[in-house]
Design an enzyme around this catalytic site. Sequence first.
Site, PDB file in Angstrom:
ATOM      1  N   GLY A  15     -18.611  -3.930  -8.830  1.00 19.79           N
ATOM      2  CA  GLY A  15     -19.524  -4.774  -7.785  1.00 19.79           C
ATOM      3  C   GLY A  15     -19.577  -3.622  -6.623  1.00 19.79           C
ATOM      4  O   GLY A  15     -19.513  -2.570  -6.852  1.00 19.79           O
ATOM      5  N   LYS A  21     -11.441  -9.029  -3.815  1.00 22.71           N
ATOM      6  CA  LYS A  21      -9.982  -8.845  -3.923  1.00 22.71           C
ATOM      7  C   LYS A  21      -8.935  -8.870  -2.978  1.00 22.71           C
ATOM      8  O   LYS A  21      -7.884  -9.658  -2.875  1.00 22.71           O
ATOM      9  CB  LYS A  21      -9.959  -7.646  -4.743  1.00 22.71           C
ATOM     10  N   THR A  27     -14.110 -11.059  -7.947  1.00 25.52           N
ATOM     11  CA  THR A  27     -15.060 -11.393  -8.651  1.00 25.52           C
ATOM     12  C   THR A  27     -15.568 -10.478  -9.735  1.00 25.52           C
ATOM     13  O   THR A  27     -16.049  -9.384  -9.076  1.00 25.52           O
ATOM     14  CB  THR A  27     -16.106 -11.918  -7.754  1.00 25.52           C
ATOM     15  N   ASN A  29     -18.354  -8.814 -11.933  1.00 25.80           N
ATOM     16  CA  ASN A  29     -19.867  -8.719 -12.237  1.00 25.80           C
ATOM     17  C   ASN A  29     -20.248  -8.339 -13.342  1.00 25.80           C
ATOM     18  O   ASN A  29     -19.667  -7.511 -14.141  1.00 25.80           O
ATOM     19  CB  ASN A  29     -20.170  -7.623 -11.200  1.00 25.80           C
ATOM     20  N   GLU A  79     -21.172 -13.349 -10.245  1.00 27.25           N
ATOM     21  CA  GLU A  79     -19.755 -12.939 -10.193  1.00 27.25           C
ATOM     22  C   GLU A  79     -19.164 -13.978 -10.513  1.00 27.25           C
ATOM     23  O   GLU A  79     -19.202 -15.127 -10.043  1.00 27.25           O
ATOM     24  CB  GLU A  79     -19.639 -12.719  -8.768  1.00 27.25           C
ATOM     25  N   HIS A  84      -6.776 -17.307 -12.685  1.00 21.67           N
ATOM     26  CA  HIS A  84      -5.631 -16.847 -13.388  1.00 21.67           C
ATOM     27  C   HIS A  84      -5.225 -15.525 -12.650  1.00 21.67           C
ATOM     28  O   HIS A  84      -6.058 -14.847 -12.138  1.00 21.67           O
ATOM     29  CB  HIS A  84      -6.081 -16.488 -14.963  1.00 21.67           C
ATOM     30  N   TYR A  91     -12.407  -3.878 -15.694  1.00 27.28           N
ATOM     31  CA  TYR A  91     -13.607  -3.330 -15.414  1.00 27.28           C
ATOM     32  C   TYR A  91     -13.899  -2.547 -17.253  1.00 27.28           C
ATOM     33  O   TYR A  91     -13.030  -1.920 -17.724  1.00 27.28           O
ATOM     34  CB  TYR A  91     -13.648  -2.249 -14.800  1.00 27.28           C
ATOM     35  N   ARG A 104     -22.584 -26.334  -5.949  1.00 26.29           N
ATOM     36  CA  ARG A 104     -23.355 -26.269  -4.822  1.00 26.29           C
ATOM     37  C   ARG A 104     -24.419 -24.918  -4.707  1.00 26.29           C
ATOM     38  O   ARG A 104     -23.952 -24.036  -5.448  1.00 26.29           O
ATOM     39  CB  ARG A 104     -22.592 -26.335  -3.342  1.00 26.29           C
ATOM     40  N   PHE A 109     -22.169 -18.138   6.030  1.00 26.41           N
ATOM     41  CA  PHE A 109     -20.869 -18.698   6.716  1.00 26.41           C
ATOM     42  C   PHE A 109     -20.939 -17.882   7.753  1.00 26.41           C
ATOM     43  O   PHE A 109     -21.246 -16.762   7.927  1.00 26.41           O
ATOM     44  CB  PHE A 109     -19.510 -18.396   5.745  1.00 26.41           C
TER      45      PHE A 109
END
Length: 159
Positions: A15, A21, A27, A29, A79, A84, A91, A104, A109
């Site tokens: 990403g 992280k 997340t 990608n 993403e 876990h 990667y 949602r 934010f």
Amino acid sequence: MRSLPYFCRGLVIRGFGRGSKDLGIPTANFQESVVDSLPADLNTGIYYGWGCVGNGAVHKMVMSIGWNPYYKNTKKSMETHLIHKFKEDFYGQMLSVVLVGYIRPERGFSSLDELITAIRSDIEEAQRNLDLPEHLKLKEDNFFRASLSTTSNQIMNGH
Ligand code: ADP
Ligand code: MG
């Protein structure tokens, strides 16, 4: 949403290092071709579902589908945060997911705290909903057992 559940798989790419992280919520990608194959009626926003890396165990996940700021918001990105704890990064490996439900829309934010609180609540909602019998059965779907040599998400989505 008409397209749910939606099955897809593809390689995990780097990403743009927004430090997810560092927040404790990495997340993964998806490569571009997976994003480009998304059905038009699949809205941007936060989804929950199941996912696995390679031939590994199937875990609960939350996924954000959104407009990628790196490409001046002209390109979507997908993403996935697998719920876990992994010992190592993955990667370049094959990630298989099924999107089960919508949580949602995307939103902005005003602080990092607010963002983290929202993600925690997304994860809780995913945890709860995925325990419903109709969602649990997707965890056992043959899709997650299928040969990983079949990398075309076109084929898988005809599933
Ligand atoms: P990037 O900007 O490269 O996406 P992140 O900080 O978001 O960096 O970390 C994502 C990477 O972390 C994934 O590509 C994967 O290799 C690794 N990773 C480790 N644990 C997880 C997890 N539970 N869910 C998603 N990715 C994870
Ligand atoms: Mg990331």
